[in-house]
Each structure stands twice: as structure tokens, then as C-alpha cells.
Design a protein around this motif. Sequence first.
Motif, mmCIF file in Angstrom:
data_model
loop_
_atom_site.group_PDB
_atom_site.id
_atom_site.type_symbol
_atom_site.label_atom_id
_atom_site.label_comp_id
_atom_site.label_asym_id
_atom_site.label_seq_id
_atom_site.Cartn_x
_atom_site.Cartn_y
_atom_site.Cartn_z
ATOM 1 N N TYR A 73 0.793 -1.135 -0.041
ATOM 2 C CA TYR A 73 -0.286 0.177 -0.038
ATOM 3 C C TYR A 73 0.827 1.321 0.170
ATOM 4 C CZ TYR A 73 -4.203 -2.846 0.835
ATOM 5 O OH TYR A 73 -4.998 -3.681 0.847
ATOM 6 N N VAL A 74 0.282 2.450 -0.526
ATOM 7 C CA VAL A 74 0.926 3.612 -0.632
ATOM 8 C C VAL A 74 0.966 4.360 0.710
ATOM 9 C CG1 VAL A 74 0.982 5.967 -1.693
ATOM 10 C CG2 VAL A 74 0.448 3.870 -3.031
ATOM 11 N N THR A 75 1.996 4.855 1.462
ATOM 12 C CA THR A 75 2.132 5.458 2.813
ATOM 13 C C THR A 75 1.650 6.838 2.607
ATOM 14 O OG1 THR A 75 4.454 5.924 2.238
ATOM 15 C CG2 THR A 75 3.823 3.912 3.217
ATOM 16 N N ALA A 76 1.493 7.342 3.757
ATOM 17 C CA ALA A 76 0.719 8.616 3.918
ATOM 18 C C ALA A 76 2.090 9.635 3.777
ATOM 19 C CB ALA A 76 0.369 8.901 5.278
ATOM 20 N N GLY A 77 2.079 10.652 2.877
ATOM 21 C CA GLY A 77 3.044 11.409 2.397
ATOM 22 C C GLY A 77 4.051 10.755 1.534
ATOM 23 N N ALA A 78 3.797 9.812 0.827
ATOM 24 C CA ALA A 78 4.445 9.262 -0.121
ATOM 25 C C ALA A 78 4.352 10.236 -1.569
ATOM 26 C CB ALA A 78 3.781 7.824 -0.699
ATOM 27 N N LYS A 79 3.376 10.820 -1.726
ATOM 28 C CA LYS A 79 3.104 11.683 -2.989
ATOM 29 C C LYS A 79 4.303 12.551 -2.952
ATOM 30 C CE LYS A 79 0.126 14.605 -5.739
ATOM 31 N NZ LYS A 79 1.150 15.612 -5.816
ATOM 32 N N LYS A 80 4.533 13.237 -1.585
ATOM 33 C CA LYS A 80 5.469 14.314 -1.472
ATOM 34 C C LYS A 80 6.898 13.607 -1.853
ATOM 35 C CE LYS A 80 6.961 17.989 1.771
ATOM 36 N NZ LYS A 80 6.940 18.592 2.796
ATOM 37 N N ALA A 81 6.984 12.453 -1.137
ATOM 38 C CA ALA A 81 8.446 11.733 -1.191
ATOM 39 C C ALA A 81 8.754 11.641 -2.633
ATOM 40 C CB ALA A 81 8.243 10.694 -0.365
#
Length: 255
Positions: A73-81
Amino acid sequence: MTTTTADARKLYQQVADAVAKAIRGQRYPTGGRLPSERDLAEEFGVSRPTIREAMIALEIWGLVEARHGSGIYVTAGAKKAAETTEPELDIGAFELTEARRLVEGEVCALAASTITDEEIEQLTQIVKAMIAENAADVAGEKADRSFHVTIAQATRNAALVTVVEELWDIRYKSPLCAAMLSRARQAGSRPLIDDHELILNALRTRRPAEARQAMRDHLGRVIEDLLAATEMEALQKARSETAARRTELARRGSI
């Protein structure tokens, strides 16, 4: 997926970068589940081990997390990282072990025709040390490395010794490989004693074809153990999280 002169990144890096781009473009939103390993392998035209290396790279970067029995699963904050350029983690353990399987198989075959009785005795003592390390649950790989390098030295070919030593040293120089092997050790993976004894027996009887096959079979099993160990890590994480939830529920129940 193909690698060209213009895009010579390692396959796992290409897959990881492509998935990171998909996260950035919200194809895989925060909390969303990635496709299965099989689906990703078909999409990118790569092997299951390559997908596993890519997923571990994404996990190291903090973009995804494994949930046992459910998937990645995609983690919280992954988009920014994902908006930043992620560092290459160099060679993965699957790719390295595949190279070792090809090289050390031939090295072992040659050694079977040149090895001395003294070197056979040296290998016998190394296997005993390996057994002792396993029994003591030693995390190091000193005896294992010594076994494989000693076989290379028995070929009387300095170039082959250098190649085998370098392949072993990559295990520690590559961040991705080191992380994968560390997880395997934490999952309980240890040098396969029976495999090493089969290799030693083929060398003792001076049978090159059997020695080659014994080494190739051994390193093939190492790859399978790595696959199982990286799957097991998600299981262990799930068990740890379940235990923590039970402790919290018990605490609340006692109030």
C-alpha cells in the motif's frame, strides 16, 4: 521493459521509478493498494525477483508498506516523497545471486579438477565452522564467504578469485542488497549446510559436472530463500502489529 544505452538504469530502478511516478500522478493514491507482484511483472515485462527488489526499494524510500495477507500500500506522505529524485540503491540480492550462480558454478567445476587434498581439508574445517556459526545464531557470514573464496582459490586463477571476492563484497557495498540480506537474516535465513556438504563431496570426488550443478542448485535455493524471507518479513510485521493491538485492548479493558 527494456534497457537501452540511453536508459541504463537497473531494471528494479526502472520499475521503482515508474511506480513512484504513478504515485506522483495519483494513479496509486495515498492508502491505495498496488497491483499484485504477478500483475506488475506482466505490466513491466520483468521477473518476480525484480518486482520484489523494486518494492523493497520503494519501501526503503518510504513510499509503500507491506501488509500481510493484503498487499503493498501507498504510505501517507508518499506523494510528496515521490516528487524528489530517489537515490539509486545499487544491486539487489536477487540480481547479485543470479550472477554468482552463473560465475561460481563454472568456478566450482574448474576447482574440481585442480583442488588439492589440503584444500579439501580446509573446506571441511570451514563447513564445521559454518555449522558452529549457525548453532550459535551468528549473524555474520565469515565462514560462508571463506568457503566460496577458497573454492575460487583452488582454481589457481587469480582473475576468478578477484571476481568471486568482488561479488561477495557487493553484498556489503550495495544498500539495497545489504537491506535485503539483513531482512533475510532477521527472518532466520542461515547458510545451507546440506548444500555446502554436497558441493564439498563433489569437489572431494573430483567431479566437475556434479560440482557445477551442486553450486548452481545451492545458489538457486538461496534465491528461493530470499523470496520467502522477504515475504516472511511482512508476516512478522503483521504479527507484531497484532500483538501491539492486543496489548492496547487489554490495557483498555483493565481501565
